[in-house]
Design an enzyme around this catalytic site. Sequence first.
Site, PDB file in Angstrom:
ATOM      1  N   ARG B 155      10.087  39.260  80.920  1.00  0.00           N
ATOM      2  CA  ARG B 155       9.183  39.710  79.850  1.00  0.00           C
ATOM      3  C   ARG B 155       8.483  41.028  80.188  1.00  0.00           C
ATOM      4  NH1 ARG B 155       8.367  33.750  79.392  1.00  0.00           N
ATOM      5  NH2 ARG B 155       9.942  33.196  77.854  1.00  0.00           N
ATOM      6  N   GLY B 215       8.426  26.388  85.194  1.00  0.00           N
ATOM      7  CA  GLY B 215       9.060  25.231  85.842  1.00  0.00           C
ATOM      8  C   GLY B 215       8.441  23.903  85.446  1.00  0.00           C
ATOM      9  N   TRP B 266       3.767  30.996  81.790  1.00  0.00           N
ATOM     10  CA  TRP B 266       4.957  31.633  81.215  1.00  0.00           C
ATOM     11  C   TRP B 266       4.751  33.107  80.923  1.00  0.00           C
ATOM     12  CZ3 TRP B 266       9.456  29.064  80.554  1.00  0.00           C
ATOM     13  CH2 TRP B 266       9.414  27.660  80.529  1.00  0.00           C
ATOM     14  N   ASP B 326       5.563  18.637  74.294  1.00  0.00           N
ATOM     15  CA  ASP B 326       6.086  19.901  74.828  1.00  0.00           C
ATOM     16  C   ASP B 326       5.405  21.104  74.193  1.00  0.00           C
ATOM     17  OD1 ASP B 326       7.596  21.588  76.444  1.00  0.00           O
ATOM     18  OD2 ASP B 326       9.232  21.718  74.995  1.00  0.00           O
ATOM     19  N   TRP B 496      11.593  34.778  65.797  1.00  0.00           N
ATOM     20  CA  TRP B 496      11.307  34.847  67.239  1.00  0.00           C
ATOM     21  C   TRP B 496      10.845  36.257  67.619  1.00  0.00           C
ATOM     22  CZ3 TRP B 496      11.123  30.961  70.815  1.00  0.00           C
ATOM     23  CH2 TRP B 496      11.549  29.705  70.376  1.00  0.00           C
TER      24      TRP B 496
END
Lengths: 191, 592
Positions: B155, B215, B266, B326, B496
């Site tokens: 990113r 992770g 993230w 999630d 996205w």
Amino acid sequence: MADAPQGVGRRTVLKGAVGIGAGLALAPVVAIAQGDQASARPREGDLLVTVDDSTLKPLTPDDIPLASAPTMAWAMEPKERIVRSGSRLNRVLLVRLDADALGAGTRARAAGGVVAYSATCTHEGCDVGGWMPVEQMLFCECHQSTFDPRDAASVVDGPAPRSLPALPLTLVDGRLVVARPFTARVGVETV
Amino acid sequence: MFDVRRIGGVAASVLGSCLTLVVVAAQQPAIPALPTPPPIPMPAILQAYKPVGADRLLKPDERDWLMIRRTYDGWGYSPLDQITTRNVARLRPVWSFSTGSTSGHEAPPIVNDGVMFVATPGNQVIAIDAKTGHQLWRYRRTSPEDLIALHRTNRGVALYGDKVLLATSEAVLVALDARTGREVWTSEVADNRSGYYMSLAPLVADGKVMVGASGGETGIRGFVAAFDIETGKEMWRVYTIPAPGEPGSETWPQGDQWKTGGGSVWVTANYDPDTHLSFWGTGNGGPWMGDQRPGDNLYTASTIAIDVTTGTIKGHYQYHPNDSWDWDEVSPPILVDYRRDGRTIKGLIDVARNGYLWFLERSGGPITFVQGMPYVKQTVFRGLDPKTGRPDVDPARTPGTGKVADGICPSHWGGKNWPPIAFSPETRMIYIPANENLCSTITGSPVKYTPGDRFVGASSVVSIAPGADHFGEVQAWHVDTGKKVWTHTYATSPNWGSMLATGGGLVWSGGTNDRKLHAFDAANGKVLWEFPTTSGILGPPVSFSVDGKQYIAVQSGWGVDSRSMQARLNTLTRGNYPEVPEGGSVWVFALP
């Protein structure tokens, strides 16, 4: 981190190698050789053991439940009983199916109705551990790729760009044995 | 003890083999030595490379785009205003550049005084002359063959001094010489064989470089760590999951569950230089099912405020306790001061994966709730506590071990995933890339922890909400009223696309399966310009100028989760969402 793994993993191999080496003069050489063997891809003549079986019992077709969720396994070098768990890309999934339902190419690679594929998804490298019982399909829970175990683990849904590589099997003395190496490169092929 | 004699024997044997090879080699025809090529002179633009000091990061020149969101507040806004609502229809491509990589390209081009740095999947950084598109250097670091990375992407890079900083997939932090692309130092951040990997851009502040690890699906214990920019030496590390005795540890009452509790990092934090606090988003708990880890599970699905000087957590806000859906809080909140009830609030605004838009208040420490409301269909929260914002969770929409829950909206991909929002100080609006009308059915199952293996214990199947007529949206919300101003819907695509706002009254993003970069009128959402690139666009567009000319730059490169969602929709709609072409490239646009 959390507790040491229960099953036969990299650490078990390493510990085993050190344990054997401690009683011998060539400790580092033996350890390196075993490490190489543990990381090497499955070879012709290898046996198969489940990933969590510390007794290293070679698998037979009867150990694989019919038309059920895949059994996760490692190949095992038969002479020294070295489990090839040194690379996560060596993980194999086993499924037992009605032999008559298998496609011709898949049937030729099956033994006792058991088919073996790389358990590493070709999309992002997750373990393919899911099972769709009605459709009898393999399923990757990371990104929902679905593979048909009767047809060379071809992609029937989801983002995986290619089939799971197959591991051809044969039967020797009733036990599942690797007949040939993986049919294609295992893992993800991004650049 | 080693047996020296026997090892010596082996050595002698090996030496003998080598001598044999030498003899054989001597019998072969001699291969002429290749002439040594002359050294390639450093391009003038790199000889004149302008180091990036702390002052330039705090107050960047409008010509530059030095950090992933350009400014520490995370606005994703460029004041450049040559390209406007009136002339954007004439925008044309100036150059494009193939990265040679596949998978999802999620990094913004970073531009310093006309030198562009692009990070791609495969641990690659390319330095390019931003005006001409000529390559200046290329760096690539090979990942281990058995790399564990559920999202093979990057990113973005960070700049500081004369260095370019890269977080690699295998969790190694790399400092490159900005003039040559050569490694200056590397520092192992975490063990990839235990499932730690990195996909974020580093954050540089207070003379340090900070990263966190992904992770959450492999049972990691999340953290943020800071490193000395000159040496790569670790300076501090703070975990997103507290150990027994640390503040928040009471929310992990059962045994050692905190050791594998997830809380991934993230995406790069935003930063308040006045308080020295960095605001990071944290991921889901591990494993997925909340009933396998009782307690609120701080600091999963939260924003945490970390003092960059000391590495201590000074404040936090958890968007929902004991996550089972999630719903990582992938993104950090942006720092915007907004009006409410007659007063100006030093604010944080977060558009959460759980489908709620959160208005919070920041301070030198605690983070407090101001207001929260759904921005997409949300079926799990029955409401929020008016004082704390803690959601009242519907048990029927909460999956568990051996328990199926359906009709969970938004889906596990969230109302918004990692792509960042933008804020324009001209319109006082935030711009949200949203996905509406997608829901999940989640089933939990027991799972055992083995280092490096998947540690999820759940499966999630995505479905389309009844009556849905679209998925992707761009939404604009006014920060001072807390009201939605406009929505653009994509008829045949999810979204996205990371957002960019520019001074000419424009908002930009890709994100669609038609491979287009879109420019909207920031005031009303009207589409003013579109251009189809080679692949789909996920990464943030940026704006910069060279020699007085304004440019828009973006990477095109579809993959990772966008590919997964497209494949799922293709199944659900019987073939209406075919595969999007992949392969990365950089695109740069300007007026004629």
